[in-house]
Design a protein around this motif. Structure first.
Motif, PDB file in Angstrom:
ATOM      1  N   LYS A  70       0.838  -1.213   0.000  1.00  0.00           N
ATOM      2  CA  LYS A  70       0.000   0.000   0.000  1.00  0.00           C
ATOM      3  C   LYS A  70       0.862   1.247   0.000  1.00  0.00           C
ATOM      4  O   LYS A  70       0.624   2.186  -0.768  1.00  0.00           O
ATOM      5  N   ALA A  71       1.858   1.262   0.870  1.00  0.00           N
ATOM      6  CA  ALA A  71       2.761   2.414   0.939  1.00  0.00           C
ATOM      7  C   ALA A  71       3.508   2.566  -0.390  1.00  0.00           C
ATOM      8  O   ALA A  71       3.709   3.687  -0.877  1.00  0.00           O
ATOM      9  N   VAL A  72       3.883   1.447  -0.978  1.00  0.00           N
ATOM     10  CA  VAL A  72       4.629   1.490  -2.242  1.00  0.00           C
ATOM     11  C   VAL A  72       3.753   2.081  -3.353  1.00  0.00           C
ATOM     12  O   VAL A  72       4.182   2.969  -4.096  1.00  0.00           O
ATOM     13  N   LEU A  73       2.502   1.635  -3.438  1.00  0.00           N
ATOM     14  CA  LEU A  73       1.596   2.161  -4.471  1.00  0.00           C
ATOM     15  C   LEU A  73       1.392   3.661  -4.314  1.00  0.00           C
ATOM     16  O   LEU A  73       1.237   4.381  -5.301  1.00  0.00           O
ATOM     17  N   GLY A  74       1.390   4.136  -3.071  1.00  0.00           N
ATOM     18  CA  GLY A  74       1.215   5.567  -2.805  1.00  0.00           C
ATOM     19  C   GLY A  74       2.412   6.394  -3.238  1.00  0.00           C
ATOM     20  O   GLY A  74       2.294   7.591  -3.480  1.00  0.00           O
ATOM     21  N   ARG A  75       3.565   5.768  -3.359  1.00  0.00           N
ATOM     22  CA  ARG A  75       4.778   6.543  -3.658  1.00  0.00           C
ATOM     23  C   ARG A  75       5.318   6.318  -5.060  1.00  0.00           C
ATOM     24  O   ARG A  75       6.144   7.094  -5.530  1.00  0.00           O
ATOM     25  N   VAL A  76       4.876   5.240  -5.701  1.00  0.00           N
ATOM     26  CA  VAL A  76       5.372   4.932  -7.039  1.00  0.00           C
ATOM     27  C   VAL A  76       4.215   4.938  -8.037  1.00  0.00           C
ATOM     28  O   VAL A  76       3.319   4.095  -7.962  1.00  0.00           O
ATOM     29  N   GLY A  77       4.208   5.896  -8.946  1.00  0.00           N
ATOM     30  CA  GLY A  77       3.168   5.972  -9.973  1.00  0.00           C
ATOM     31  C   GLY A  77       3.586   5.179 -11.205  1.00  0.00           C
ATOM     32  O   GLY A  77       4.777   4.982 -11.451  1.00  0.00           O
ATOM     33  N   TYR A  78       2.595   4.727 -11.986  1.00  0.00           N
ATOM     34  CA  TYR A  78       2.902   3.889 -13.149  1.00  0.00           C
ATOM     35  C   TYR A  78       2.064   4.357 -14.327  1.00  0.00           C
ATOM     36  O   TYR A  78       0.846   4.467 -14.230  1.00  0.00           O
ATOM     37  N   ILE A  79       2.693   4.646 -15.445  1.00  0.00           N
ATOM     38  CA  ILE A  79       1.971   5.028 -16.654  1.00  0.00           C
ATOM     39  C   ILE A  79       2.022   3.832 -17.611  1.00  0.00           C
ATOM     40  O   ILE A  79       3.091   3.458 -18.090  1.00  0.00           O
ATOM     41  N   ALA A 145      -0.654  13.669 -15.781  1.00  0.00           N
ATOM     42  CA  ALA A 145      -1.251  14.624 -14.834  1.00  0.00           C
ATOM     43  C   ALA A 145      -1.958  13.864 -13.713  1.00  0.00           C
ATOM     44  O   ALA A 145      -1.837  14.216 -12.531  1.00  0.00           O
ATOM     45  N   ALA A 146      -2.695  12.806 -14.081  1.00  0.00           N
ATOM     46  CA  ALA A 146      -3.436  12.037 -13.072  1.00  0.00           C
ATOM     47  C   ALA A 146      -2.474  11.351 -12.099  1.00  0.00           C
ATOM     48  O   ALA A 146      -2.707  11.323 -10.892  1.00  0.00           O
ATOM     49  N   VAL A 147      -1.387  10.828 -12.631  1.00  0.00           N
ATOM     50  CA  VAL A 147      -0.430  10.139 -11.753  1.00  0.00           C
ATOM     51  C   VAL A 147       0.313  11.138 -10.871  1.00  0.00           C
ATOM     52  O   VAL A 147       0.468  10.922  -9.674  1.00  0.00           O
ATOM     53  N   THR A 148       0.760  12.261 -11.449  1.00  0.00           N
ATOM     54  CA  THR A 148       1.540  13.204 -10.621  1.00  0.00           C
ATOM     55  C   THR A 148       0.655  13.913  -9.602  1.00  0.00           C
ATOM     56  O   THR A 148       1.144  14.359  -8.569  1.00  0.00           O
ATOM     57  N   ALA A 149      -0.664  13.982  -9.870  1.00  0.00           N
ATOM     58  CA  ALA A 149      -1.574  14.595  -8.889  1.00  0.00           C
ATOM     59  C   ALA A 149      -1.650  13.762  -7.604  1.00  0.00           C
ATOM     60  O   ALA A 149      -2.074  14.263  -6.563  1.00  0.00           O
ATOM     61  N   THR A 150      -1.233  12.497  -7.678  1.00  0.00           N
ATOM     62  CA  THR A 150      -1.206  11.681  -6.466  1.00  0.00           C
ATOM     63  C   THR A 150       0.080  11.928  -5.673  1.00  0.00           C
ATOM     64  O   THR A 150       0.298  11.309  -4.649  1.00  0.00           O
ATOM     65  N   ARG A 151       0.960  12.805  -6.170  1.00  0.00           N
ATOM     66  CA  ARG A 151       2.219  13.159  -5.506  1.00  0.00           C
ATOM     67  C   ARG A 151       3.137  11.975  -5.263  1.00  0.00           C
ATOM     68  O   ARG A 151       3.568  11.718  -4.137  1.00  0.00           O
ATOM     69  N   PRO A 152       3.469  11.229  -6.324  1.00  0.00           N
ATOM     70  CA  PRO A 152       4.403  10.117  -6.140  1.00  0.00           C
ATOM     71  C   PRO A 152       5.835  10.646  -6.027  1.00  0.00           C
ATOM     72  O   PRO A 152       6.109  11.798  -6.386  1.00  0.00           O
ATOM     73  N   ASP A 153       6.742   9.817  -5.533  1.00  0.00           N
ATOM     74  CA  ASP A 153       8.164  10.184  -5.520  1.00  0.00           C
ATOM     75  C   ASP A 153       8.836   9.701  -6.796  1.00  0.00           C
ATOM     76  O   ASP A 153       9.865  10.228  -7.204  1.00  0.00           O
ATOM     77  N   LEU A 154       8.245   8.667  -7.383  1.00  0.00           N
ATOM     78  CA  LEU A 154       8.840   8.023  -8.552  1.00  0.00           C
ATOM     79  C   LEU A 154       7.723   7.702  -9.541  1.00  0.00           C
ATOM     80  O   LEU A 154       6.646   7.267  -9.128  1.00  0.00           O
ATOM     81  N   VAL A 155       7.973   7.937 -10.828  1.00  0.00           N
ATOM     82  CA  VAL A 155       6.988   7.574 -11.857  1.00  0.00           C
ATOM     83  C   VAL A 155       7.656   6.621 -12.847  1.00  0.00           C
ATOM     84  O   VAL A 155       8.774   6.874 -13.316  1.00  0.00           O
ATOM     85  N   ILE A 156       6.960   5.524 -13.158  1.00  0.00           N
ATOM     86  CA  ILE A 156       7.453   4.549 -14.125  1.00  0.00           C
ATOM     87  C   ILE A 156       6.658   4.713 -15.424  1.00  0.00           C
ATOM     88  O   ILE A 156       5.424   4.754 -15.397  1.00  0.00           O
ATOM     89  N   PHE A 157       7.373   4.807 -16.542  1.00  0.00           N
ATOM     90  CA  PHE A 157       6.722   4.956 -17.850  1.00  0.00           C
ATOM     91  C   PHE A 157       6.999   3.721 -18.682  1.00  0.00           C
ATOM     92  O   PHE A 157       8.162   3.368 -18.895  1.00  0.00           O
ATOM     93  N   ASP A 158       5.954   3.068 -19.192  1.00  0.00           N
ATOM     94  CA  ASP A 158       6.162   1.924 -20.072  1.00  0.00           C
ATOM     95  C   ASP A 158       5.916   2.357 -21.519  1.00  0.00           C
ATOM     96  O   ASP A 158       4.774   2.489 -21.951  1.00  0.00           O
ATOM     97  N   GLU A 159       6.987   2.604 -22.233  1.00  0.00           N
ATOM     98  CA  GLU A 159       6.946   3.000 -23.645  1.00  0.00           C
ATOM     99  C   GLU A 159       6.001   4.180 -23.899  1.00  0.00           C
ATOM    100  O   GLU A 159       5.037   4.069 -24.661  1.00  0.00           O
ATOM    101  N   PRO A 160       6.303   5.338 -23.280  1.00  0.00           N
ATOM    102  CA  PRO A 160       5.372   6.473 -23.334  1.00  0.00           C
ATOM    103  C   PRO A 160       5.235   7.142 -24.694  1.00  0.00           C
ATOM    104  O   PRO A 160       4.245   7.824 -24.926  1.00  0.00           O
ATOM    105  N   THR A 161       6.191   6.964 -25.583  1.00  0.00           N
ATOM    106  CA  THR A 161       6.119   7.727 -26.842  1.00  0.00           C
ATOM    107  C   THR A 161       5.953   6.833 -28.068  1.00  0.00           C
ATOM    108  O   THR A 161       5.982   7.326 -29.195  1.00  0.00           O
ATOM    109  N   ASN A 162       5.745   5.540 -27.856  1.00  0.00           N
ATOM    110  CA  ASN A 162       5.748   4.610 -28.999  1.00  0.00           C
ATOM    111  C   ASN A 162       4.703   4.878 -30.072  1.00  0.00           C
ATOM    112  O   ASN A 162       4.953   4.694 -31.244  1.00  0.00           O
ATOM    113  N   GLN A 163       3.510   5.292 -29.635  1.00  0.00           N
ATOM    114  CA  GLN A 163       2.422   5.442 -30.601  1.00  0.00           C
ATOM    115  C   GLN A 163       2.335   6.868 -31.152  1.00  0.00           C
ATOM    116  O   GLN A 163       1.389   7.179 -31.852  1.00  0.00           O
ATOM    117  N   LEU A 164       3.286   7.718 -30.794  1.00  0.00           N
ATOM    118  CA  LEU A 164       3.087   9.145 -31.032  1.00  0.00           C
ATOM    119  C   LEU A 164       3.812   9.669 -32.268  1.00  0.00           C
ATOM    120  O   LEU A 164       4.895   9.188 -32.600  1.00  0.00           O
TER     121      LEU A 164
END
Ligand SMILES: Nc1ncnc2c1ncn2[C@@H]1O[C@H](COP(=O)(O)OP(=O)(O)O)[C@@H](O)[C@H]1O
Ligand SMILES: [Mg+2]
Length: 226
Positions: A70-79, A145-164
């Motif tokens: 639970k604590a981990v989910l609160g601090r690590v965001g995932y896109i 925006a939705a992930v950073t609004a939760t105030r994580p310390d770390l954000v993980i991106f899985d292939e964020p620009t592939n379709q763009l």
């Protein structure tokens, strides 16, 4: 945050998605590259507890991703790779408000948190739209925006620009570059990867290289040729 893998491995039945890995990371911008199926997403999902190690363990700032999930989910965001799967409410603004609401914000404070996240990513004009009315790049920015609004310390991106396309790719790359949070970025976008502080190369479920971006990209090109 300090990310530690302690002999962590991930299996699906008799298929080994990630071989036992021991590793410590604390750089601000960490890249992950490798061929399809090499274990990149498995590695990323272990960091925030979306996947549980089949053996060994993973900690972030000493929090165990299984015991302290639970604590981990609160601090690590995932896109996720497809941000359309991530935005679940019909209006962007309401979706972004979910995280701050869960943190107990209400009224003016809640609005300020949502407006702050929208403004920071340059998408205030999209607040009242529906997800299917956004382009791929705009969706990525809304998910961020939705992930950073939760105030994580770390954000993980899985292939964020592939379709763009090039324009949206530049927007998302700039948003990732400028965000204050620490980030782990899985990508095939070698322009993006070349600016990162430390880059891991995965191959056949194992880490084949760990070091500077230029050397990691050279190793990846070598692997792709064989
Ligand atoms: N849920 C799953 N069930 C079975 N096998 C899986 C599952 N997820 C991933 N794998 C397998 O694990 C390996 C690594 O996958 P993944 O980490 O998704 O690779 P990448 O993100 O580098 O493309 C692949 O062989 C993949 O088929
Ligand atoms: Mg993947």
């Amino acid at each position: 945050m300090q990310i530690d893998f302690h002999q962590a491995e991930l299996r699906f039945g008799d298929r080994l998605a990630l071989r036992p890995l021991t590793l410590s990371l604390r750089e601000r911008r960490i890249g992950v590259i490798g061929l399809n199926g090499s274990g990149k997403t498995s590695f990323a999902r272990l960091i925030n507890g979306l996947a549980k190690p089949s053996s060994g363990h993973v900690t972030v700032d000493g929090l165990d991703t299984v015991k302290d999930w639970k604590a981990v989910l609160g601090r690590v965001g995932y896109i996720f790779q497809n941000p359309a799967n991530q935005i679940i409410l019909p209006i962007i603004r309401d979706d972004i408000a979910m995280g701050p609401k869960a943190r107990g914000l209400k009224g003016a404070e809640l609005n300020a948190a949502v407006d702050g996240a929208l403004t920071r990513l340059g998408i205030a004009h999209l607040a009242d739209r529906r997800p299917h009315e956004l382009s791929g790049g705009e969706l990525q920015l809304a998910a961020l925006a939705a992930v950073t609004a939760t105030r994580p310390d770390l954000v993980i991106f899985d292939e964020p620009t592939n379709q763009l396309d090039l324009k949206n790719r530049a927007l998302v790359e700039a948003a990732i570059r400028d965000m204050p949070e620490q980030a782990v970025i899985i990508s095939h976008d070698l322009d993006l990867v070349s600016g990162l502080d430390r880059v891991l190369v995965f191959h056949e479920g194992g880490m084949a290289f760990d070091g500077a971006a230029a050397a990691a990209i050279a190793r990846y090109r070598e692997i792709a040729r064989t």
